[in-house]
Motif scaffolding. Structure first.
Motif, PDB file in Angstrom:
ATOM      1  N   PHE A   1      41.219  40.614  31.061  1.00 53.05           N
ATOM      2  CA  PHE A   1      39.902  41.035  30.602  1.00 53.05           C
ATOM      3  C   PHE A   1      38.791  40.206  31.245  1.00 53.05           C
ATOM      4  O   PHE A   1      37.637  40.625  31.265  1.00 53.05           O
ATOM      5  CB  PHE A   1      39.809  40.910  29.070  1.00 53.05           C
ATOM      6  N   ALA A   2      39.128  39.012  31.739  1.00 52.36           N
ATOM      7  CA  ALA A   2      38.119  38.130  32.343  1.00 52.36           C
ATOM      8  C   ALA A   2      38.767  37.354  33.484  1.00 52.36           C
ATOM      9  O   ALA A   2      39.997  37.186  33.526  1.00 52.36           O
ATOM     10  CB  ALA A   2      37.544  37.174  31.303  1.00 52.36           C
ATOM     11  N   ASP A   3      37.926  36.886  34.391  1.00 53.97           N
ATOM     12  CA  ASP A   3      38.412  36.086  35.519  1.00 53.97           C
ATOM     13  C   ASP A   3      37.412  34.964  35.807  1.00 53.97           C
ATOM     14  O   ASP A   3      36.770  34.923  36.851  1.00 53.97           O
ATOM     15  CB  ASP A   3      38.601  36.982  36.755  1.00 53.97           C
TER      16      ASP A   3
ATOM     17  N   LEU B   1      40.029  43.599  36.880  1.00 50.66           N
ATOM     18  CA  LEU B   1      39.924  43.470  35.436  1.00 50.66           C
ATOM     19  C   LEU B   1      40.183  44.807  34.749  1.00 50.66           C
ATOM     20  O   LEU B   1      40.097  45.872  35.362  1.00 50.66           O
ATOM     21  CB  LEU B   1      38.532  42.945  35.064  1.00 50.66           C
ATOM     22  N   ILE B   2      40.516  44.728  33.462  1.00 54.54           N
ATOM     23  CA  ILE B   2      40.723  45.922  32.643  1.00 54.54           C
ATOM     24  C   ILE B   2      39.684  45.907  31.522  1.00 54.54           C
ATOM     25  O   ILE B   2      39.081  44.881  31.215  1.00 54.54           O
ATOM     26  CB  ILE B   2      42.146  45.985  32.053  1.00 54.54           C
ATOM     27  N   THR B   3      39.517  47.065  30.883  1.00 53.40           N
ATOM     28  CA  THR B   3      38.507  47.183  29.809  1.00 53.40           C
ATOM     29  C   THR B   3      39.116  47.580  28.475  1.00 53.40           C
ATOM     30  O   THR B   3      38.406  47.623  27.468  1.00 53.40           O
ATOM     31  CB  THR B   3      37.451  48.221  30.194  1.00 53.40           C
ATOM     32  N   ALA B   4      40.403  47.911  28.453  1.00 51.18           N
ATOM     33  CA  ALA B   4      41.030  48.333  27.199  1.00 51.18           C
ATOM     34  C   ALA B   4      42.485  47.871  27.192  1.00 51.18           C
ATOM     35  O   ALA B   4      43.103  47.697  28.256  1.00 51.18           O
ATOM     36  CB  ALA B   4      40.960  49.848  27.044  1.00 51.18           C
ATOM     37  N   LEU B   5      42.998  47.702  25.982  1.00 49.54           N
ATOM     38  CA  LEU B   5      44.397  47.318  25.850  1.00 49.54           C
ATOM     39  C   LEU B   5      45.299  48.482  26.256  1.00 49.54           C
ATOM     40  O   LEU B   5      44.990  49.642  25.951  1.00 49.54           O
ATOM     41  CB  LEU B   5      44.701  46.918  24.409  1.00 49.54           C
TER      42      LEU B   5
ATOM     43  N   GLU C   1      48.884  37.217  20.076  1.00 48.71           N
ATOM     44  CA  GLU C   1      48.133  36.139  20.696  1.00 48.71           C
ATOM     45  C   GLU C   1      48.477  36.103  22.183  1.00 48.71           C
ATOM     46  O   GLU C   1      49.624  35.848  22.554  1.00 48.71           O
ATOM     47  CB  GLU C   1      48.453  34.793  20.032  1.00 48.71           C
ATOM     48  N   VAL C   2      47.495  36.373  23.015  1.00 46.18           N
ATOM     49  CA  VAL C   2      47.751  36.532  24.445  1.00 46.18           C
ATOM     50  C   VAL C   2      46.656  35.825  25.243  1.00 46.18           C
ATOM     51  O   VAL C   2      45.583  35.517  24.718  1.00 46.18           O
ATOM     52  CB  VAL C   2      47.781  38.024  24.838  1.00 46.18           C
ATOM     53  N   ASP C   3      46.963  35.580  26.511  1.00 46.63           N
ATOM     54  CA  ASP C   3      45.946  35.092  27.442  1.00 46.63           C
ATOM     55  C   ASP C   3      45.147  36.292  27.935  1.00 46.63           C
ATOM     56  O   ASP C   3      45.720  37.339  28.252  1.00 46.63           O
ATOM     57  CB  ASP C   3      46.593  34.385  28.627  1.00 46.63           C
TER      58      ASP C   3
END
Length: 503
Positions: free
Chosen positions: A318-320, A328-332, A401-403
């Motif tokens: 989601f961030a870099d 990057l992605i915008t949704a799970l 809980e994820v990075d």
């Protein structure tokens, strides 16, 4: 060309022989190689013969003692055992003198004098020669130590080390050694923090397995104050010799002339007793502490070591913030918390260092090169949930809980330093070993400090427990992202303390 095995022990003659062999025709070289192989087989047979002679002597002594006991029990007169003929020993001739280079000059001393009360101006290298300890392989390991360290942060380290005398001769020194070490570390809980993260010369693992290997060389100074240890060692050897020969029939293969115990256990005869293959290293160690040493001129050491690991990291990009360049992605993704992106890269380090130590203090400086990984603290272990229950699980959410950012891999040089000090025992308290390690990593412009404090529960520093405190300053990635500094502490048991070691 006839070459005796004894001649090849002399370096000059050996070099001449090798050069001469190289200049011979091929068929002559072949004959020489056959002769050398025959010489090798003969030497093996000689060693077996020596073992047989030793066994026969032991059997003779036991039989003689059994005979005396049996006659005494029967009340008859004590017999005089038949005097055996002296057996030609399969061992080489006893060493009678030794030469060592002291202060640039070759000095020869008789082994008979070294085993007497005349102890002025004696050097341990003479004893090394008189006890026929010529090569490093003649010394069994002074340290074969399987270190197992368990930390409060769910890290386990297993690091066996194997230390031997180097056997370097002619230097006027007696503290030379070579130390080999291997290690494996495992992180049992990737969410826990470890205070060794401040060692910027290496990489800290937060998951997976890490392998290490290293070698260290020590060059010792001449010992001081050996007279008392020498006197104690000679007295111990005399006592051992008298016990060994007490009750022996007279004469016997080891004493064909029927000498008294005092005569058997003095001078060159005592030194010959000490030269036995099962005794010589023990007596040498009682005179000189080959690895750890004590009141001595400064000892110098140098070494290299390295480590390797290849962990795999999962994350949702989601961030870099560190600028790795990943899309990057915008949704799970569907099926969350499954569907992580994964990255696996080799982590490694290589370090070289030099240092010196005295009785209670030691220090070292070094340079290193490493590739390490940084999981940015603000982006790891974030709790995420889908925005709405899925049709398959309408009653509850699956959270995890994820990075939410990829790890940042950093690769570059480091400058490192170490200072170690061993505080003496005081009253009922154990000795304490204190270290301070300082590191600076050029690629991320960050410094790190480690301070392990160990309570030493034995004289060799092997049984220890203590606390490790580590701190880092702020750093920056290549795209100028700020890496926040941190401090952590860990409890541990089992890590060996030494005044020599890498920074």
């Amino acid at each position: 060309m006839h070459i005796r095995a004894g001649m090849l022990r002399h370096p000059g003659i050996a070099a001449f022989a090798i050069a001469s062999i190289a200049a011979l025709p091929a068929h002559a070289q072949s004959e020489i190689e056959k002769a050398q192989e025959a010489l090798k087989r003969a030497n093996e047979a000689l060693l077996k013969a020596e073992q047989s002679v030793d066994s026969a002597r032991d059997a003779y002594r036991e039989a003689s003692n059994a005979l005396r006991v049996a006659i005494a029990a029967s009340g008859g007169p004590a017999p005089t055992p038949p005097a055996p003929q002296p057996v030609a020993s399969a061992d080489k001739k006893p060493v009678t003198e030794a030469t060592a280079r002291i202060n640039g000059e070759w000095v020869t001393k008789k082994c008979e004098d070294l085993a007497s009360a005349e102890m002025a101006n004696l050097y341990p290298n003479h004893f090394q020669g008189c006890l026929d300890l010529r090569k490093w392989k003649d010394f069994p390991p002074d340290e074969l130590n399987a270190q197992i360290t368990a930390s409060s942060d769910s890290t386990i380290d297993i690091k066996p080390s194997y230390t031997v005398r180097s056997g370097w001769s002619g230097s006027g020194r007696n503290n030379d050694y070579i130390k080999f070490s291997l290690g494996i570390s495992a992180k049992l809980d990737e969410d826990s923090g470890n205070a060794d993260f401040a060692d910027l010369s290496d990489f800290a693992i937060d998951k997976g397995v890490k392998y290490t290997a290293g070698v260290q060389f020590g060059i010792g100074g001449r010992q001081k104050g050996l007279e008392d240890d020498l006197a104690s060692a000679i007295a111990e050897a005399k006592q051992d010799c008298r016990k060994h020969h007490a009750g022996d029939p007279v004469p016997n293969p080891e004493n064909p002339d029927g000498l008294t115990l005092d005569a058997l256990c003095s001078g060159q005869r005592l030194m010959t007793f000490m030269q036995h293959k099962d005794r010589k290293v023990g007596y040498y160690r009682s005179i000189v502490k080959p690895v750890w040493g004590y009141d001595s001129d400064p000892r110098y050491f140098f070494g290299i070591d390295g480590s390797y690991s290849k962990p795999e990291y999962g994350f949702f990009p989601f961030a870099d913030p560190a600028g790795t360049g990943i899309p990057l992605i915008t949704a799970l993704p569907a099926g969350f918390p499954e569907g992580k992106q994964k990255v696996s890269r080799s982590l490694f380090s290589a370090n070289g260092y030099v240092g010196m130590n005295g009785k209670d203090i030691g220090g070292a400086i070094g340079v290193g090169y490493a590739r390490s990984v940084i999981r940015l603290s603000d982006y790891k272990g974030i709790s995420l949930c889908p925005s709405a229950p899925s049709p398959a699980t309408p009653a509850y959410l699956k959270c995890g809980e994820v990075d939410i950012a990829p790890p940042y891999f950093s690769q570059g040089w480091s400058l490192n330093g170490r200072l170690a000090y061993q505080l003496p025992r005081f009253l009922f308290l154990p000795s304490i070993g204190v270290e301070a390690k300082v590191h600076y990593r050029f690629d991320i412009e960050q410094w790190g400090v480690e301070v392990p404090i160990r309570f030493l529960f034995d004289d060799e520093g092997k049984a220890t427990a203590g606390v490790l405190v580590g701190c880092t300053g702020n750093g920056r990635t290549s795209n100028d992202f700020k890496i926040e500094g941190d401090c952590k502490a860990s409890l541990f048991v089992g890590s060996k303390f030494s005044l020599t070691g890498k920074p």
